[in-house]
Scaffold this active site. Structure first.
Site, short mmCIF file in Angstrom:
data_model
loop_
_atom_site.label_atom_id
_atom_site.label_comp_id
_atom_site.label_asym_id
_atom_site.label_seq_id
_atom_site.Cartn_x
_atom_site.Cartn_y
_atom_site.Cartn_z
N GLY A 140 0.81 -1.22 0.00
CA GLY A 140 0.00 0.00 0.00
C GLY A 140 0.84 1.27 0.00
N THR A 141 1.93 1.25 0.72
CA THR A 141 2.79 2.44 0.79
C THR A 141 3.31 2.81 -0.60
OG1 THR A 141 3.43 1.90 3.05
CG2 THR A 141 4.91 3.36 1.83
N ASN A 165 -7.54 4.26 9.09
CA ASN A 165 -6.99 3.06 9.72
C ASN A 165 -7.02 3.10 11.24
OD1 ASN A 165 -5.02 5.09 8.72
ND2 ASN A 165 -3.62 4.01 10.07
N GLN A 213 -7.55 -0.02 3.88
CA GLN A 213 -8.35 -0.60 4.97
C GLN A 213 -9.72 -1.11 4.52
OE1 GLN A 213 -7.46 -1.28 8.11
NE2 GLN A 213 -5.44 -0.36 8.02
N CYS A 232 2.22 1.94 12.86
CA CYS A 232 3.39 2.66 12.34
C CYS A 232 3.81 3.76 13.29
CB CYS A 232 3.07 3.27 10.98
SG CYS A 232 2.13 2.20 9.94
#
Ligand code: PLP
Length: 392
Positions: free
Chosen positions: A71-72, A151, A179, A326
């Site tokens: 996803g990043t 998220n 998500q 994170c």
């Protein structure tokens, strides 16, 4: 001690069927999908089959699916790729204050290069106001990037309505659906999005593999150059096993959505929230009461600190999170909780319990049973409570 996992927003276990589907691509079917021989063709077929399943899940065309390393990377690709490809048109990007750091840090990086970024506020539930989107768009705006659901607090944004405003303005629209993919139905045409990010490990697929959905004719610059894979939009030999796993995860998600598995998760979530808020005082639910991710329960407990709750729960066998994975480990209050208007001392007392398809009613009962005792013990030790009482 039985261990209970309630941190599905951080990552999910891989479905056994996903593991089974992936296995041959580590051992027997190890060809490079770009090779002409039969090993290569076998791998290519598997990659294209997975592409089709993923496209089907979000009602896209397979040619619009680009595989990424999660996803990043998909978020970075969408934001930087659009910004650099459309600089002649404008230099303005719109996002929100509650985005994931993959989006926020990409925007901050572009600001250092001279791009202008508007960070939209949200209301107390974490919702973006359509009027704010309308007002923020200028003739220099090239991209609006908004998360489908948050998220941390689980709030689902009014993406379809935002999509209409953005489309009317002739601006590209990206959503971070990391998500939501696999958990709520998604139709990229109905939502009116040009780009969408997803990630395998959030819906029972593998880690380190994701997708950028890129609507045909969207002008984007490549971030990764090399052997021209993915129709020359994202180079690098494909992660065949990971892609096969992602495809299987998409197929299973489609089935679960049809069977109503997520409705069962919603019921468990609501039971958990009710049980906790009925039994404990000075607690508030963060995020929208109903318009939220099926598995997300995010609560703030006054007078205590999130990390101490996590450690106590862990000692009782329950894995949860405070804020996002994170950012845990940092002492800063969550940017999301601050954006919904919580004072830092309340934001520090947040607990995120995120449920998945395998959680059971007994597990919910267990957490409702042990949490009041944990909170009571921590509050008795809390210096905050003494200070606040002293201030009254
Ligand atoms: N966007 C959101 C909303 C997320 O929740 C996450 C991960 O937590 C990401 C992006 C990053 O995805 P990945 O872990 O696949 O890099």
């Amino acid at each position: 001690m039985k261990r209970i996992y309630m941190d599905h927003a951080a990552t999910t276990s891989m479905d056994v069927e996903v593991v089974k589907a992936m296995e041959p691509y580590f051992t027997l079917k190890y060809g490079n999908p770009n090779s002409i021989h039969s090993f290569g063709q076998e791998a290519r077929e598997a990659v294209e089959e997975a592409r089709g399943k993923i496209a089907y899940l979000i009602c896209a065309n397979p040619a619009e699916i680009i595989f990424t390393a999660g996803g990043t990377e998909a978020d970075n690709y969408a934001i930087k790729g659009i910004a650099w490809a459309n600089q002649k048109k404008g230099n303005h990007i719109i996002t929100s204050k509650i985005e994931h750091h993959a989006v926020l840090h990409s925007c901050q990086f572009l600001e250092k290069q001279g791009f202008k970024v508007t960070y939209l506020p949200v209301d107390k539930y974490g919702l973006i106001d359509l009027e704010d989107v309308k007002k923020a768009i200028t003739d220099k705006t090239i991209l609006v990037t908004i998360m489908h659901a948050n998220n941390e607090i689980g709030t689902i944004e009014p993406i379809k309505e935002i999509g209409k405003v953005v489309k009317d303005a002739g601006v590209y629209f990206h959503i971070d659906s990391v998500q939501t993919t696999g958990h709520i139905p998604i139709d990229v045409n109905d939502l009116g999005v040009d780009m969408l990010s997803m990630s395998g490990h959030k819906f029972y697929g593998p880690n380190g593999v994701g997708v950028l959905y890129l609507r045909k004719e969207t002008k984007i610059i490549n971030l990764i150059d090399g052997g021209a894979q993915e129709k020359n939009r994202r180079s690098g030999t494909e992660n065949v096993a990971g892609i096969v796993g992602l495809g299987k995860a998409a197929e299973l998600a489609e089935k679960r959505l049809a069977e109503g598995t997520e409705d069962r998760v919603v019921k468990l979530r609501d039971k958990l929230i009710k049980g906790i808020t009925d039994k404990i005082e000075n607690v508030r639910l963060n995020g929208h009461p109903t318009n939220r991710l099926p598995g997300n329960a995010n609560l703030c407990f006054e007078f205590i600190e999130g990390e101490s709750m996590l450690l106590s729960l862990d000692m009782e066998g329950v894995a949860a999170s405070s804020g996002s994975a994170c950012t845990s480990g940092s002492l800063k209050a969550s940017h999301v909780l601050l954006a919904i208007g919580l004072p830092p001392e309340i934001a520090h007392g947040s607990l995120r319990l995120t449920l998945g398809k395998d959680n059971t009613e007994e597990e919910i009962d267990y957490v409702i049973d042990i949490l009041p005792g944990i909170i009571e013990k921590l509050r008795a030790l809390s210096p905050f409570k003494r200070n606040w009482e002293g201030l009254k």
